[in-house]
Write a protein that holds these residues in place. Sequence first.
Motif, PDB file in Angstrom:
ATOM      1  N   VAL A 250       0.833  -1.203   0.000  1.00  0.00           N
ATOM      2  CA  VAL A 250       0.000   0.000   0.000  1.00  0.00           C
ATOM      3  C   VAL A 250       0.869   1.255   0.000  1.00  0.00           C
ATOM      4  N   CYS A 251       1.970   1.219   0.720  1.00  0.00           N
ATOM      5  CA  CYS A 251       2.885   2.372   0.701  1.00  0.00           C
ATOM      6  C   CYS A 251       3.425   2.613  -0.707  1.00  0.00           C
ATOM      7  N   GLN A 252       3.739   1.541  -1.429  1.00  0.00           N
ATOM      8  CA  GLN A 252       4.222   1.690  -2.802  1.00  0.00           C
ATOM      9  C   GLN A 252       3.137   2.278  -3.703  1.00  0.00           C
ATOM     10  N   LEU A 253       1.912   1.766  -3.588  1.00  0.00           N
ATOM     11  CA  LEU A 253       0.818   2.295  -4.400  1.00  0.00           C
ATOM     12  C   LEU A 253       0.583   3.768  -4.111  1.00  0.00           C
ATOM     13  N   ARG A 254       0.709   4.155  -2.863  1.00  0.00           N
ATOM     14  CA  ARG A 254       0.490   5.560  -2.506  1.00  0.00           C
ATOM     15  C   ARG A 254       1.559   6.454  -3.100  1.00  0.00           C
ATOM     16  N   LYS A 255       2.782   5.963  -3.208  1.00  0.00           N
ATOM     17  CA  LYS A 255       3.840   6.747  -3.867  1.00  0.00           C
ATOM     18  C   LYS A 255       3.510   6.955  -5.340  1.00  0.00           C
ATOM     19  N   TRP A 256       2.956   5.926  -5.970  1.00  0.00           N
ATOM     20  CA  TRP A 256       2.626   6.030  -7.391  1.00  0.00           C
ATOM     21  C   TRP A 256       1.391   6.889  -7.630  1.00  0.00           C
ATOM     22  N   ALA A 257       0.422   6.814  -6.738  1.00  0.00           N
ATOM     23  CA  ALA A 257      -0.852   7.528  -6.930  1.00  0.00           C
ATOM     24  C   ALA A 257      -1.232   8.233  -5.623  1.00  0.00           C
ATOM     25  N   PRO A 258      -0.527   9.304  -5.278  1.00  0.00           N
ATOM     26  CA  PRO A 258      -0.731   9.939  -3.963  1.00  0.00           C
ATOM     27  C   PRO A 258      -2.075  10.634  -3.808  1.00  0.00           C
ATOM     28  N   ASN A 259      -2.753  10.926  -4.902  1.00  0.00           N
ATOM     29  CA  ASN A 259      -3.996  11.702  -4.827  1.00  0.00           C
ATOM     30  C   ASN A 259      -5.234  10.903  -5.205  1.00  0.00           C
ATOM     31  N   ALA A 260      -5.142   9.581  -5.122  1.00  0.00           N
ATOM     32  CA  ALA A 260      -6.293   8.723  -5.426  1.00  0.00           C
ATOM     33  C   ALA A 260      -6.552   7.797  -4.240  1.00  0.00           C
ATOM     34  N   PRO A 261      -7.810   7.440  -4.001  1.00  0.00           N
ATOM     35  CA  PRO A 261      -8.105   6.501  -2.919  1.00  0.00           C
ATOM     36  C   PRO A 261      -7.637   5.093  -3.266  1.00  0.00           C
ATOM     37  N   ILE A 262      -7.150   4.383  -2.263  1.00  0.00           N
ATOM     38  CA  ILE A 262      -6.741   2.994  -2.422  1.00  0.00           C
ATOM     39  C   ILE A 262      -7.798   2.112  -1.777  1.00  0.00           C
TER      40      ILE A 262
END
Length: 418
Positions: A250-262
């Motif tokens: 999840v931390c990796q996904l947030r780096k890639w897409a910081p402004n979208a909900p996961i």
Amino acid sequence: MGKTVLSIEGTDFYINGKKVYEEIKGSRPEAHGLLMNARFIQGIFDDSEDPGRFHRFGRTFDPERNTDDLITALPEWYAHGLRAFTVGLQGGGPCFTLFNEKLHNNPFGEDGTSLDPAYANRLDRLIRAADEIGMVVIVSFFYFFQAEKLKNGRAILEATRTASRFLRQGGYTNVIIEIANEHDLTKKHSLLEYPEGIVALLEIARHESGGLPVGCSSTASFISEEVAKESDVVFYHGNGRTRQQYYNDVCQLRKWAPNAPIVCNEDSQAVGNMEVAARLHTSWGYYNNLTKQEPPTDWRITDGEDRFFAHRMAKIIGISLPEIPFEQQFYLQGLEKEITLDGKRWIRLASLYPETIDYVEFFRNGQLEYQSYDEPFLMNFVFNWYQSPSLEKPEDTEWKAVIHLKSGDVLEKKVLLK
């Protein structure tokens, strides 16, 4: 416009202009904007090859009743805080009891240009019922075994357009599109297997649906920067991941897409992962193949794993519920008569707080049969969402779980069979 209007601002979900859960008195501010969900993938399921094989578990399968039963169950789930669920046009795999490839659960014509009216009607009915009570439906277009029934890449493009146009024509305001369930498992069609194809399909679906939010899941080992950046909702599957791996992903996904909900919209019965998701301000999706993916499905909040998930979810959100007494926080599951099939049982120790358990010993007729060390404490553990069955024996009289808590305390749960 529907009664339930979903919108997204940054990493938060809104319904009718308010952050999700903000309307609940006493709810926890850190939960506001999340979209807790469950995998109800078989909500419009059918099998055109042999539907009679699903007359089992002491029930008769009927596709219309299956959808109606889910609709009937939604208010109870809503009361515990569930605000979204995933349903698949091509369903999912009842992989504990049948091989996926034997099924024919595909509403698309071979060339992708048509949608079976019966499936379309059930989906419409389900989306509108969710809209009435304030829930969001994540509509998943493709499932890897069923997607292979489409003849070529052009058919995948056409099916994406067909499904997206159906959603636009319905005027739904409570829908998120998931292009595919774990797209990387689809080996016949490169458009689905590889991120480049998914990016193209995301854009088609967004345009043809009239702007509905879109995303696509993969297996956890195949998360993609390209897909994450193109998604309005970043879908994640936590199957088989430890809590540490879940956090890292999840931390990796947030780096890639910081402004979208996961949104994790498929994990397992391992409700400890839900706590990790909540701490990261990401939404979590409960997946239970045995209670929620094996037709005919009992869509209610059933005893054991379903009940414990619903209670933990409510607590994370801040919904006040009566406390479950300590002795009732453990449930020896899988010995219920209705989910025994062909002499097979799927036995596990369900717990409200599995993080408090060190290990579980399973005894059969007084003899040690198995030890389980990882949540969710399955007999014959394979992954956190999958286990091998135990075969019934004529001499079986009881099963017992001896639960060793991290505190040092030990307790037992026993089921008598005769």
